[in-house]
Write a protein that holds these residues in place. Structure first.
Motif, PDB file in Angstrom:
ATOM      1  N   MET A 113       0.845  -1.203   0.000  1.00  0.00           N
ATOM      2  CA  MET A 113       0.000   0.000   0.000  1.00  0.00           C
ATOM      3  C   MET A 113       0.880   1.253   0.000  1.00  0.00           C
ATOM      4  N   LYS A 114       0.517   2.169  -0.878  1.00  0.00           N
ATOM      5  CA  LYS A 114       1.260   3.420  -0.969  1.00  0.00           C
ATOM      6  C   LYS A 114       0.590   4.479  -0.077  1.00  0.00           C
ATOM      7  N   ILE A 115       1.397   5.269   0.619  1.00  0.00           N
ATOM      8  CA  ILE A 115       0.830   6.360   1.426  1.00  0.00           C
ATOM      9  C   ILE A 115       1.322   7.680   0.849  1.00  0.00           C
ATOM     10  N   VAL A 116       0.413   8.566   0.522  1.00  0.00           N
ATOM     11  CA  VAL A 116       0.829   9.872  -0.006  1.00  0.00           C
ATOM     12  C   VAL A 116       0.160  10.993   0.768  1.00  0.00           C
ATOM     13  N   GLN A 117       0.902  12.108   0.819  1.00  0.00           N
ATOM     14  CA  GLN A 117       0.378  13.249   1.571  1.00  0.00           C
ATOM     15  C   GLN A 117       0.019  14.442   0.681  1.00  0.00           C
ATOM     16  N   THR A 118       0.497  14.394  -0.567  1.00  0.00           N
ATOM     17  CA  THR A 118       0.242  15.557  -1.420  1.00  0.00           C
ATOM     18  C   THR A 118      -0.725  15.204  -2.556  1.00  0.00           C
ATOM     19  N   ILE A 119      -1.411  16.253  -3.017  1.00  0.00           N
ATOM     20  CA  ILE A 119      -2.379  16.083  -4.104  1.00  0.00           C
ATOM     21  C   ILE A 119      -1.644  15.668  -5.385  1.00  0.00           C
ATOM     22  N   ASN A 120      -0.445  16.219  -5.587  1.00  0.00           N
ATOM     23  CA  ASN A 120       0.338  15.869  -6.783  1.00  0.00           C
ATOM     24  C   ASN A 120       0.678  14.395  -6.850  1.00  0.00           C
ATOM     25  N   GLU A 121       1.113  13.853  -5.715  1.00  0.00           N
ATOM     26  CA  GLU A 121       1.445  12.419  -5.683  1.00  0.00           C
ATOM     27  C   GLU A 121       0.202  11.579  -5.944  1.00  0.00           C
ATOM     28  N   LEU A 122      -0.920  12.009  -5.346  1.00  0.00           N
ATOM     29  CA  LEU A 122      -2.179  11.281  -5.548  1.00  0.00           C
ATOM     30  C   LEU A 122      -2.543  11.281  -7.029  1.00  0.00           C
ATOM     31  N   LYS A 123      -2.478  12.465  -7.632  1.00  0.00           N
ATOM     32  CA  LYS A 123      -2.881  12.595  -9.042  1.00  0.00           C
ATOM     33  C   LYS A 123      -1.996  11.770  -9.961  1.00  0.00           C
ATOM     34  N   MET A 149      -9.860  14.850  -7.334  1.00  0.00           N
ATOM     35  CA  MET A 149      -8.449  14.442  -7.191  1.00  0.00           C
ATOM     36  C   MET A 149      -8.257  12.964  -7.476  1.00  0.00           C
ATOM     37  N   ALA A 150      -9.231  12.155  -7.030  1.00  0.00           N
ATOM     38  CA  ALA A 150      -9.075  10.699  -7.129  1.00  0.00           C
ATOM     39  C   ALA A 150      -9.650  10.158  -8.436  1.00  0.00           C
ATOM     40  N   GLU A 151     -10.324  11.043  -9.199  1.00  0.00           N
ATOM     41  CA  GLU A 151     -11.003  10.603 -10.438  1.00  0.00           C
ATOM     42  C   GLU A 151     -11.776   9.303 -10.203  1.00  0.00           C
ATOM     43  N   ALA A 152     -12.548   9.318  -9.115  1.00  0.00           N
ATOM     44  CA  ALA A 152     -13.209   8.088  -8.679  1.00  0.00           C
ATOM     45  C   ALA A 152     -14.324   7.670  -9.628  1.00  0.00           C
ATOM     46  N   PRO A 190      -3.693  13.933   3.542  1.00  0.00           N
ATOM     47  CA  PRO A 190      -3.176  15.290   3.384  1.00  0.00           C
ATOM     48  C   PRO A 190      -3.261  16.111   4.679  1.00  0.00           C
ATOM     49  N   ALA A 191      -2.379  17.093   4.786  1.00  0.00           N
ATOM     50  CA  ALA A 191      -2.480  18.061   5.886  1.00  0.00           C
ATOM     51  C   ALA A 191      -3.554  19.084   5.510  1.00  0.00           C
ATOM     52  N   VAL A 192      -4.024  19.825   6.489  1.00  0.00           N
ATOM     53  CA  VAL A 192      -5.046  20.845   6.217  1.00  0.00           C
ATOM     54  C   VAL A 192      -4.527  21.850   5.186  1.00  0.00           C
ATOM     55  N   LYS A 193      -3.239  22.226   5.313  1.00  0.00           N
ATOM     56  CA  LYS A 193      -2.651  23.214   4.389  1.00  0.00           C
ATOM     57  C   LYS A 193      -2.590  22.696   2.948  1.00  0.00           C
ATOM     58  N   GLU A 194      -2.516  21.365   2.812  1.00  0.00           N
ATOM     59  CA  GLU A 194      -2.475  20.777   1.477  1.00  0.00           C
ATOM     60  C   GLU A 194      -3.862  20.885   0.820  1.00  0.00           C
ATOM     61  N   MET A 195      -4.891  20.634   1.597  1.00  0.00           N
ATOM     62  CA  MET A 195      -6.254  20.672   1.054  1.00  0.00           C
ATOM     63  C   MET A 195      -6.743  22.111   0.901  1.00  0.00           C
ATOM     64  N   TYR A 196      -6.367  22.953   1.857  1.00  0.00           N
ATOM     65  CA  TYR A 196      -6.813  24.356   1.815  1.00  0.00           C
ATOM     66  C   TYR A 196      -5.600  25.258   2.013  1.00  0.00           C
ATOM     67  N   PRO A 197      -4.771  25.437   0.945  1.00  0.00           N
ATOM     68  CA  PRO A 197      -3.577  26.280   1.098  1.00  0.00           C
ATOM     69  C   PRO A 197      -3.947  27.722   1.423  1.00  0.00           C
ATOM     70  N   GLU A 198      -5.137  28.114   1.024  1.00  0.00           N
ATOM     71  CA  GLU A 198      -5.639  29.447   1.372  1.00  0.00           C
ATOM     72  C   GLU A 198      -7.153  29.334   1.497  1.00  0.00           C
ATOM     73  N   GLU A 199      -7.782  30.391   1.944  1.00  0.00           N
ATOM     74  CA  GLU A 199      -9.239  30.341   2.050  1.00  0.00           C
ATOM     75  C   GLU A 199      -9.819  30.068   0.662  1.00  0.00           C
ATOM     76  N   PRO A 200     -10.664  29.025   0.515  1.00  0.00           N
ATOM     77  CA  PRO A 200     -11.135  28.684  -0.833  1.00  0.00           C
ATOM     78  C   PRO A 200     -11.951  29.813  -1.458  1.00  0.00           C
TER      79      PRO A 200
END
Ligand code: AMP
Length: 285
Positions: free
Chosen positions: A1-11, A138-141, A93-103
């Motif tokens: 199992m792979k563990i990723v913390q960033t949106i880029n790695e996920l994508k 992000m996950a293209e589910a 992801p960390a909160v800052k990764e999901m919301y780097p600034e106020e959306p």
């Protein structure tokens, strides 16, 4: 199992699978995993080539006086459990990764929120819809798995996907319970021993509604009053609500007919618990 913390790695990981024509099943969670979460992942495992689980305690869906800070967290244990359930990729992801600034844009839910938890948790379902929509992208589910334990959330997500034509199939999964009937929840760890002993009474009160309905007692006012009394006497908790509504619309009904939800929320000292059952009542139209 792979563990990723960033949106880029996920994508990146998602793109490889998608290029090869693989299907993706997404299981969004807030972590502190239990069998309920794992059942979602196991079902996703059966139905998709790749299973992505997200673990993210989403600040957008917590009110100022709610338990965002003290929500239980245990990433290392979660990773082991996720792997055992067949998850291929764990996105944490960390909160800052999901919301780097106020959306600049967030979603507002207009239906199915004026009842149950929507009444006391203002903005909660807007926060859920917003984060879930981000995760879908992000996950293209192809499919996304949600528990019926949070039946209002499931109804809201069906509404989200229908209203915004999101190309994801939503799969609702039955509630997983302890042997005494208490619905599994990450928040159960906050029950005091005495509270834990009494908490199965929540499910029992909901089941008593089912029994009464099956016996032909379909007047919702009477059913609610009886269930409330039972909850007050037997759970040892403050009863926030006990409701019987149409499902998934969550509109008030005088008589229980068709598909209905019986739902309750109770407050213990350090934990607010919710549970529900969904019934299909045949008979008079
Ligand atoms: P949470 O981590 O509480 O946000 O839950 C993540 C997902 O797991 C949601 O879709 C929940 O509805 C689902 N879930 C939580 N508890 C249960 C349970 N006892 N049985 C089935 N699904 C559950």
């Amino acid at each position: 199992m792979k563990i990723v913390q960033t949106i880029n790695e996920l994508k990146k990981a998602v793109h490889i699978e998608k290029k090869n024509g693989k299907t993706i099943g997404l299981v969004p969670t807030m972590g502190f995993l239990h069998e309920g979460h794992l059942t979602l992942a196991e079902q996703a495992r059966k139905e998709n080539d790749m299973v992505i689980m997200s673990i993210f305690v989403n600040p957008l869906q917590f009110g100022p006086n709610e338990d965002f800070e003290r929500y239980p967290r245990d990433p290392e244990r979660d990773a082991k459990l996720a792997e055992s359930a067949g998850v291929d990729l764990l996105f944490m992801p960390a909160v800052k990764e999901m919301y780097p600034e106020e959306p600049a844009v967030t979603l507002t839910v207009h239906k199915r929120t004026n009842a149950l938890c929507g009444l006391s948790r203002e903005g909660h379902f807007d926060g859920v819809a917003t984060v879930v929509m981000k995760l879908f992208h992000m996950a293209e589910a192809n499919r996304a798995y949600f528990g019926k334990k949070d039946a209002q959330q499931l109804a809201v997500i069906h509404g989200l996907v229908d209203s915004l034509n999101v190309p994801v199939k939503i799969v609702g999964v039955e509630t997983v319970r302890e042997t005494d009937g208490l619905a599994k929840s990450s928040r159960n760890v906050y029950l005091l021993p005495e509270e834990r002993k009494k908490a199965p009474a929540i499910y029992k009160a909901l089941q008593s509604i089912k029994t009464a309905v099956e016996a032909g007692n379909t007047n919702t006012e009477t059913l609610k009053q009886q269930a409330r009394l039972r909850l007050e006497n037997e759970t040892g908790a403050n009863v926030e609500y006990v409701e019987i509504l149409s499902y998934p619309e969550l509109e008030p009904i005088k008589e229980a007919h068709g598909t209905v939800i019986a739902a309750a929320a109770v407050k213990y000292k350090h934990a607010r618990l919710i549970d529900n059952i969904i019934l299909t009542v045949k008979g008079r139209v």
